[in-house]
Design an enzyme around this catalytic site. Structure first.
Site, PDB file in Angstrom:
ATOM      1  CE  LYS A 263     -33.515  -1.545 -40.234  1.00 53.23           C
ATOM      2  NZ  LYS A 263     -32.831  -0.720 -41.269  1.00 53.23           N
ATOM      3  CG  ASP A 268     -28.164  -3.551 -41.994  1.00 54.13           C
ATOM      4  OD1 ASP A 268     -27.941  -4.550 -42.718  1.00 54.13           O
ATOM      5  OD2 ASP A 268     -28.633  -2.478 -42.431  1.00 54.13           O
ATOM      6  CE  LYS A 275     -25.607  -1.475 -43.470  1.00 55.83           C
ATOM      7  NZ  LYS A 275     -26.126  -0.454 -44.391  1.00 55.83           N
ATOM      8  CG  ASP A 345     -27.366  -2.616 -46.725  1.00 53.55           C
ATOM      9  OD1 ASP A 345     -27.754  -2.875 -45.563  1.00 53.55           O
ATOM     10  OD2 ASP A 345     -26.513  -1.749 -46.978  1.00 53.55           O
ATOM     11  CD  GLU A 347     -31.593  -4.085 -43.141  1.00 50.12           C
ATOM     12  OE1 GLU A 347     -31.075  -3.751 -44.225  1.00 50.12           O
ATOM     13  OE2 GLU A 347     -31.556  -3.357 -42.128  1.00 50.12           O
ATOM     14  NE  ARG A 349     -36.211  -0.327 -48.190  1.00 52.38           N
ATOM     15  CZ  ARG A 349     -35.739   0.635 -48.963  1.00 52.38           C
ATOM     16  NH1 ARG A 349     -36.219   0.808 -50.183  1.00 52.38           N
ATOM     17  NH2 ARG A 349     -34.794   1.443 -48.528  1.00 52.38           N
TER      18      ARG A 349
HETATM   19  N1  BES Z   1     -29.724   0.394 -41.532  1.00 54.14           N
HETATM   20  C1  BES Z   1     -29.487   0.984 -42.801  1.00 54.14           C
HETATM   21  C2  BES Z   1     -29.710   2.496 -42.816  1.00 54.14           C
HETATM   22  C3  BES Z   1     -28.759   3.309 -41.969  1.00 54.14           C
HETATM   23  C4  BES Z   1     -27.603   3.823 -42.520  1.00 54.14           C
HETATM   24  C5  BES Z   1     -29.073   3.607 -40.669  1.00 54.14           C
HETATM   25  C6  BES Z   1     -26.756   4.586 -41.749  1.00 54.14           C
HETATM   26  C7  BES Z   1     -28.224   4.381 -39.879  1.00 54.14           C
HETATM   27  C8  BES Z   1     -27.068   4.863 -40.434  1.00 54.14           C
HETATM   28  C9  BES Z   1     -30.439   0.363 -43.837  1.00 54.14           C
HETATM   29  O1  BES Z   1     -30.776  -0.957 -43.631  1.00 54.14           O
HETATM   30  C10 BES Z   1     -29.753   0.406 -45.158  1.00 54.14           C
HETATM   31  O2  BES Z   1     -28.757  -0.236 -45.297  1.00 54.14           O
HETATM   32  N2  BES Z   1     -30.321   1.165 -46.086  1.00 54.14           N
HETATM   33  C11 BES Z   1     -29.766   1.278 -47.386  1.00 54.14           C
HETATM   34  C12 BES Z   1     -30.900   1.165 -48.387  1.00 54.14           C
HETATM   35  C13 BES Z   1     -30.437   1.045 -49.816  1.00 54.14           C
HETATM   36  C14 BES Z   1     -29.741  -0.278 -50.038  1.00 54.14           C
HETATM   37  C15 BES Z   1     -31.634   1.178 -50.716  1.00 54.14           C
HETATM   38  C16 BES Z   1     -29.091   2.634 -47.483  1.00 54.14           C
HETATM   39  O3  BES Z   1     -29.612   3.606 -46.944  1.00 54.14           O
HETATM   40  O4  BES Z   1     -28.019   2.697 -48.071  1.00 54.14           O
HETATM   41 ZN    ZN Z   2     -30.749  -1.589 -41.690  1.00 57.05          ZN
HETATM   42 MN    MN Z   3     -29.397  -2.327 -44.431  1.00 54.58          MN
END
Ligand code: BES
Ligand code: ZN
Ligand code: MN
Length: 506
Positions: A263, A268, A275, A345, A347, A349
């Protein structure tokens, strides 16, 4: 990078500024490890008592500096703790050496030359110490105008029993690995304004060049044309357009083919599903998976195992803007499956779906993807342990063992089938978010949909360990950690020698 040399001389006779010795935590207090005798003798046998008087216990990562008084070249002794030591020859033992060497190397920043008199009784021990020294010496100073302490310049490992060729190969592997990890750290640490998808793709291309790899970079127009709806959709909100990098290492007479997919979200923000301010402070690390696969395939191309490896790094910046994708938009992934974007968010996947589908077109035996994918994985396993999921339990266990041997904490997570239906969408083939609980597993189940039939697939979620917000420890600095690089290289080597065998086809 710090230079490494081997010597069979006594530690007290080697010209250096400091000499590093190992101390374990025994019942009665700190105990000196093998290899410290000549140093202790120069101090008239007082080292253990001095350390105890200074409050040292020998616990892991503990560093105690003691001035040298006797007839030695070095001015100080750096005693580093290894904790309660595991049995020699185990992965835990080598990790203790690696960590201790890393802690000592960090404490030696600003020093020119140090002797590492940690116990070496086989080439793998010297390799672990080398990795620890080189990883512990890493510093990211490019954006500082002051002159901080420069990393340790030269390390000499005392290895009286280091035998020629086996040692040379082990040490070279350790150096190649450490360079790759430090490169991945550097890419993660580089601010996102300088690490746009285009800049990252150019850096990957530049590193692959000269190693005989086949390099392809798809730009935004090529991605649209190629049907990469996930990468285009995530990237469309940003002024910095997306890329897909493909690096192919093709050795002579390879029997197996491994695809690595990482990835590469260069920043992000969450997109329109924005966020919080706090939630995005570390999100330059969201390309940590791509950094790991690019660094790993570069290391593989230098080490030349007999396995074909193709690395895919989908790169995009996830930003909110008038051109950004919206929650409820539907994307078409490479290969034709449609996805309803319920949360912009989620994204990672989306870009991985395109890259995994594309990787499947090469018909590899095994696809390993690695990603800072879910906050849920951090919640489940903490900030030091990555999660492993796979479409085969034996494969998952073999990946886990590779990680253990590489010295990277990882732990198996299930792909609970009951969570799959929560990803059902009323308008598209699948939605990009599902059940409220078990977010790491839902993400894994989503990715599984894009793996072609008959291919082994493992997924490593490094949202916890990719970025260290806490204090440095062992050989791990603050910021980018290079998580996954060593495991990916180990996986490829394990496929080469048959240790990793749980793949559908012969
Ligand atoms: N990049 C984030 C995941 C992340 C969070 C990595 C903290 C490192 C530290 C990912 O893109 C994300 O935002 N995931 C969301 C998914 C949700 C919206 C289903 C998450 O984990 O909150
Ligand atoms: Zn992310
Ligand atoms: Mn994200």
């Amino acid at each position: 990078m710090t230079s490494i040399a081997l010597s069979s001389a006594r530690p007290t006779k080697i010209s250096a500024d400091a000499v590093v010795v190992g101390v374990t935590a025994a019942d009665g207090g700190p105990r000196l490890l093998d290899g410290t005798a000549s140093v202790d003798k120069a101090l008239h046998g007082s080292l253990a008592n001095t350390l105890r008087d200074l409050g040292a216990t020998g616990k892991a990562d503990e560093v105690t500096k003691v001035p040298m008084t006797g007839n030695t070249k070095a001015a100080i002794v750096v005693a580093v703790g290894l904790g309660k030591l595991a049995e020699h020859g185990t992965t835990a033992y080598r990790e203790a050496l690696r960590r201790a060497a890393g802690s000592a190397a960090r404490a030696l920043a600003g020093t020119r030359a140090a002797v590492f008199a940690l116990p070496v009784s086989e080439p793998d021990d010297a390799a672990a110490i080398t990795e620890g020294v080189l990883l512990g010496s890493y510093a990211f100073g490019q954006y500082k105008t002051g002159n901080g302490k420069p990393p340790l310049e030269r390390a000499t490992l005392v290895a009286s029993r280091a035998d020629g060729r086996r040692s040379t190969a082990a040490l070279r592997r350790a150096e190649v690995l450490a360079e790759a990890v430090n490169q991945a750290r550097h890419w993660v640490n580089t601010p996102p304004r300088d690490m746009t998808p285009a800049a990252f793709a150019a850096a990957a291309q530049q590193h692959a060049r000269g190693l005989g790899m086949d390099v392809t970079v798809l730009d935004e127009a090529a991605l649209r044309k190629g049907g990469y709806g996930g990468i285009v959709g995530v990237g469309q909100g940003s002024a910095n357009p997306p890329r897909l990098v493909r690096l192919a290492y093709r050795p002579f007479r390879a029997k197996r083919h491994v695809a690595l997919v990482g990835k590469g979200i260069t920043f992000d923000s969450g997109g329109l599903s924005l966020k919080t301010a706090d939630g995005m402070t570390t999100m330059k690390c969201d390309m940590g998976g791509a950094a790991a696969v690019v660094a790993a395939v570069v290391a593989v191309a230098r080490l030349q195992p007999r396995v074909a490896v193709t690395a895919y790094a989908p790169m995009a910046e996830n930003m909110p803007s008038g051109s950004a994708q919206r929650p409820s938009d539907v994307l078409t992934i490479r290969g034709g499956k449609t996805v309803e974007v319920l949360n912009t968010d989620a994204e990672g996947r989306l870009v991985l779906a395109d890259a995994i589908a594309r990787a499947g077109e090469d018909e590899p035996d095994l696809i390993v993807d690695i990603a800072t994918l879910t906050g849920a994985c951090r919640i489940a396993l903490g900030t030091r342990t990555a999660g492993i999921m796979a479409n085969d339990d034996r494969l998952r266990d073999q990946v886990h063992r590779a990680a253990e041997r590489a010295g990277e904490p990882m732990w198996p997570l299930p792909l609970s089938p009951e969570l799959r239906e929560k990803l059902d969408s009323p308008v598209a083939d699948i939605a990009n978010v599902g059940a409220k609980w078990g977010g790491a597993l839902s993400a894994g189940l989503f990715l599984a949909e894009f793996v072609a039939d008959g291919i082994g697939w493992a997924h490593i979620d490094i949202a916890g360990p990719a970025f260290n917000e806490d204090s440095p420890f062992g050989y791990t600095p603050k910021g980018g950690t290079g998580a996954g690089v060593r495991t990916l290289v180990q996986i490829v080597e394990d496929v080469a020698d048959g240790t990793l065998s749980a793949m559908p086809r012969p």
